[in-house]
Design a protein around this motif. Structure first.
Motif, PDB file in Angstrom:
ATOM      1  N   SER A 155     156.834  -1.813  49.283  1.00 14.29           N
ATOM      2  CA  SER A 155     157.526  -1.361  48.062  1.00 14.29           C
ATOM      3  C   SER A 155     158.857  -2.081  47.868  1.00 14.29           C
ATOM      4  O   SER A 155     159.593  -1.765  46.936  1.00 14.29           O
ATOM      5  CB  SER A 155     157.781   0.148  48.128  1.00 14.29           C
ATOM      6  OG  SER A 155     156.572   0.826  48.287  1.00 14.29           O
ATOM      7  N   CYS A 163     144.585   6.663  52.416  1.00 16.25           N
ATOM      8  CA  CYS A 163     143.845   6.257  51.212  1.00 16.25           C
ATOM      9  C   CYS A 163     143.876   7.323  50.123  1.00 16.25           C
ATOM     10  O   CYS A 163     143.427   7.089  49.013  1.00 16.25           O
ATOM     11  CB  CYS A 163     142.397   5.969  51.580  1.00 16.25           C
ATOM     12  SG  CYS A 163     141.621   7.340  52.459  1.00 16.25           S
ATOM     13  N   CYS A 186     142.394  10.137  45.987  1.00 17.41           N
ATOM     14  CA  CYS A 186     141.492   9.310  45.164  1.00 17.41           C
ATOM     15  C   CYS A 186     141.533   9.866  43.740  1.00 17.41           C
ATOM     16  O   CYS A 186     141.463  11.090  43.561  1.00 17.41           O
ATOM     17  CB  CYS A 186     140.094   9.416  45.759  1.00 17.41           C
ATOM     18  SG  CYS A 186     138.772   9.090  44.575  1.00 17.41           S
ATOM     19  N   PRO A 187     141.662   9.002  42.734  1.00 20.46           N
ATOM     20  CA  PRO A 187     141.724   9.521  41.360  1.00 20.46           C
ATOM     21  C   PRO A 187     140.476  10.300  40.949  1.00 20.46           C
ATOM     22  O   PRO A 187     140.539  11.121  40.041  1.00 20.46           O
ATOM     23  CB  PRO A 187     141.892   8.254  40.501  1.00 20.46           C
ATOM     24  CG  PRO A 187     141.577   7.101  41.382  1.00 20.46           C
ATOM     25  CD  PRO A 187     141.796   7.540  42.785  1.00 20.46           C
ATOM     26  N   CYS A 202     132.532   7.696  42.662  1.00 27.02           N
ATOM     27  CA  CYS A 202     133.441   6.563  42.890  1.00 27.02           C
ATOM     28  C   CYS A 202     133.298   5.533  41.758  1.00 27.02           C
ATOM     29  O   CYS A 202     132.190   5.146  41.400  1.00 27.02           O
ATOM     30  CB  CYS A 202     133.127   5.913  44.239  1.00 27.02           C
ATOM     31  SG  CYS A 202     134.069   4.413  44.532  1.00 27.02           S
ATOM     32  N   CYS A 250     137.505   1.564  41.890  1.00 27.77           N
ATOM     33  CA  CYS A 250     138.804   1.061  41.414  1.00 27.77           C
ATOM     34  C   CYS A 250     139.529   0.285  42.519  1.00 27.77           C
ATOM     35  O   CYS A 250     140.418  -0.509  42.242  1.00 27.77           O
ATOM     36  CB  CYS A 250     139.669   2.216  40.919  1.00 27.77           C
ATOM     37  SG  CYS A 250     140.188   3.340  42.236  1.00 27.77           S
ATOM     38  N   GLY A 251     139.184   0.560  43.795  1.00 31.87           N
ATOM     39  CA  GLY A 251     139.768  -0.190  44.911  1.00 31.87           C
ATOM     40  C   GLY A 251     141.138   0.297  45.357  1.00 31.87           C
ATOM     41  O   GLY A 251     141.714  -0.219  46.304  1.00 31.87           O
ATOM     42  N   LYS A 252     141.678   1.336  44.716  1.00 33.47           N
ATOM     43  CA  LYS A 252     143.017   1.832  45.056  1.00 33.47           C
ATOM     44  C   LYS A 252     143.096   2.267  46.535  1.00 33.47           C
ATOM     45  O   LYS A 252     144.064   1.967  47.218  1.00 33.47           O
ATOM     46  CB  LYS A 252     143.339   3.028  44.142  1.00 33.47           C
ATOM     47  CG  LYS A 252     144.623   3.731  44.454  1.00 33.47           C
ATOM     48  CD  LYS A 252     144.781   4.964  43.569  1.00 33.47           C
ATOM     49  CE  LYS A 252     145.893   5.849  44.085  1.00 33.47           C
ATOM     50  NZ  LYS A 252     145.545   6.618  45.277  1.00 33.47           N
ATOM     51  N   CYS A 253     142.046   2.923  46.988  1.00 34.19           N
ATOM     52  CA  CYS A 253     142.046   3.458  48.351  1.00 34.19           C
ATOM     53  C   CYS A 253     142.095   2.352  49.399  1.00 34.19           C
ATOM     54  O   CYS A 253     142.862   2.415  50.362  1.00 34.19           O
ATOM     55  CB  CYS A 253     140.805   4.311  48.558  1.00 34.19           C
ATOM     56  SG  CYS A 253     139.293   3.467  48.061  1.00 34.19           S
ATOM     57  N   ARG A 270     143.244  -0.563  49.513  1.00 37.80           N
ATOM     58  CA  ARG A 270     144.521  -1.270  49.708  1.00 37.80           C
ATOM     59  C   ARG A 270     145.405  -0.587  50.737  1.00 37.80           C
ATOM     60  O   ARG A 270     146.279  -1.197  51.314  1.00 37.80           O
ATOM     61  CB  ARG A 270     145.285  -1.344  48.370  1.00 37.80           C
ATOM     62  CG  ARG A 270     144.704  -2.320  47.385  1.00 37.80           C
ATOM     63  CD  ARG A 270     145.724  -2.648  46.291  1.00 37.80           C
ATOM     64  NE  ARG A 270     145.961  -1.541  45.376  1.00 37.80           N
ATOM     65  CZ  ARG A 270     145.174  -1.265  44.322  1.00 37.80           C
ATOM     66  NH1 ARG A 270     144.134  -2.002  44.069  1.00 37.80           N
ATOM     67  NH2 ARG A 270     145.452  -0.236  43.531  1.00 37.80           N
ATOM     68  N   HIS A 271     145.201   0.705  50.950  1.00 42.75           N
ATOM     69  CA  HIS A 271     146.095   1.465  51.843  1.00 42.75           C
ATOM     70  C   HIS A 271     145.484   1.734  53.213  1.00 42.75           C
ATOM     71  O   HIS A 271     146.115   2.386  54.041  1.00 42.75           O
ATOM     72  CB  HIS A 271     146.466   2.797  51.186  1.00 42.75           C
ATOM     73  CG  HIS A 271     147.166   2.628  49.884  1.00 42.75           C
ATOM     74  ND1 HIS A 271     148.470   2.191  49.797  1.00 42.75           N
ATOM     75  CD2 HIS A 271     146.750   2.798  48.610  1.00 42.75           C
ATOM     76  CE1 HIS A 271     148.822   2.116  48.531  1.00 42.75           C
ATOM     77  NE2 HIS A 271     147.802   2.470  47.779  1.00 42.75           N
TER      78      HIS A 271
END
Ligand code: SF4
Ligand code: SF4
Length: 401
Positions: free
Chosen positions: A87, A304, A307-308, A352, A355-358, A360-361
């Protein structure tokens, strides 16, 4: 309590450190202040003198800071916390995060400061380009940071590159009997120690996977070999890590005073090089069984989440692994609970949207959307999927009436 010397600073550290991340309430992002205070108080009573938190653990630094102030224990412990380097977009961000951390922790210095969750040397190069080396040097000069290190979840190949990248004081690596050849692994632990760094171990029980989620056949092997202080799977897992003299300290995320007592008792007994060849052979047999069933290396860390789409990612992976270790019915039952099938809007893996957001973390670098597909194939195949859809429609209609 057993103590070991940090070779870089000479500090005497308890062999057991308190990982603060899993205080009760952490899954909701609201650690329970009273429970945290009780756990910290008991930990210090039992001789633990190292507390590990992070900027990114929701509410955790503030909870630790408040507890230490109330208990008057700041001077009795070393505090470790971590910079959310991903960040940091400008040089000023280092001060911004660090000052906020000091305020949350109600202290004027951090004993052990880490770059959080390094998975690639490129992440260090990013903050190095923003001037972090000068910034660290200034903080050290002014006594605001005492020891500097990084927590690591990258590959074995990249680990020596990270060691070369800066004049570190310590490293924090994932290490346990199932991960000898994963991430930094045994080679990384030996290398860091040989360079005179303190080596702190996280995930010694793989987020509980080497305890209650250990396959039944592996639990049986350990049960038959019980001896002395090696009675439970946790005893075996923690003792294996402490058996390494190269390990300065092991961090355990303790969620109750009972866990503190249990782990502190093991720490008293599990000395370096104390395990016999036959006990190490027992562990090797357990690893063989574990590897057969461990299909997704999820530790349940929750990084992660959320999740949205509301999918309970660690819960689904735990159910998937359980379906191999304990049978498909157990896995299905866990999956139904994790995905809230008894509600009008179940959070199924089929929701699912990739989106791939998870991913990345994820410190374990799991390709989460792809592996959720595997979960869908095993735990939500055609007939189960059809039944779940009918059930959901029935519940929605019922709720609308
Ligand atoms: S990829 Fe799927 S599981 Fe991951 S955050 Fe997006 S919707 Fe959720
Ligand atoms: S999938 Fe990755 S980030 Fe999510 S809980 Fe498991 S290990 Fe943690």
């Amino acid at each position: 309590m057993q103590y070991r010397t940090d070779p870089a600073s000479g500090n005497r550290l308890s062999a057991l450190g308190l990982g603060c991340m899993r205080f009760p309430g952490y899954q909701l992002g609201r650690p329970d202040a009273k429970a945290a205070q009780d756990i910290i108080s008991r930990a210090v009573e039992r001789g633990i003198n190292y507390l590990d938190t992070a900027y990114l653990y929701p509410g955790n630094e503030a909870c630790v800071g408040m507890a230490l102030e109330k208990l008057g224990l700041r001077d009795k412990v070393f505090i470790a916390t971590k910079l959310p380097h991903a960040s940091c977009k400008r040089t000023e961000d280092f001060d911004r995060f660090f000052n906020e951390q000091l305020k949350r922790l109600r202290t004027d210095h951090i004993d052990y400061y880490l770059m959080h969750n390094i998975t690639s040397p490129a992440q260090w190069e990013h903050v190095a380009a923003l001037g972090i080396k000068d910034w660290i040097a200034r903080q050290k000069r002014e006594g605001r940071i005492r020891q500097i290190g990084f927590s690591y979840h990258g590959s074995a190949d990249d680990f020596p590159r990270m060691l070369d990248a800066y004049d570190w004081d310590f490293v924090q690596v994932q290490y346990n009997y199932a991960n000898e050849h994963y991430q930094a692994g045994t080679a990384g632990v030996m290398e860091a120690h040989a360079r005179g760094l303190a080596v702190f171990v996280m995930e010694p029980l793989l987020g509980g996977r080497l305890v209650d989620k250990l396959p039944r056949a592996a639990q049986e092997i350990l049960k038959k070999a019980r001896a002395g202080h090696l009675q439970t799977p946790a005893d075996w897992g923690l003792s294996w890590v402490w058996n390494h003299p190269q390990v300065t300290m092991l961090l355990s995320g303790m969620a109750s005073t009972e866990q503190v007592d249990q782990n502190a008792s093991i720490a008293d007994a599990a000395l370096p090089k104390a395990m016999t060849p036959s006990q190490l052979e027992t562990i090797a047999r357990v690893v063989e069984v574990f590897e057969r069933f461990n299909r997704v290396p999820c530790t349940g860390c929750n990084y992660c989440m959320p999740c949205p789409q509301g999918i309970n990612i660690p819960g689904c992976f735990a159910a998937y692994n359980a379906s191999f270790a304990y049978g498909r019915w157990t896995g299905l039952s866990q999956y139904f609970t994790a995905s809230a099938v008894r509600t009008a809007s179940p959070k199924l893996v089929s929701n699912c949207i990739h989106c791939g957001k998870c991913a990345r973390h994820c410190p374990q670098q799991i390709d989460i959307p792809a592996r959720l597909e595997d979960v869908r194939h095993r735990l939500q195949p055609g007939p189960v999927d059809a039944a779940l859809r009918v059930l959901a429609r029935f519940r929605r209609d019922g709720a609308a009436e």
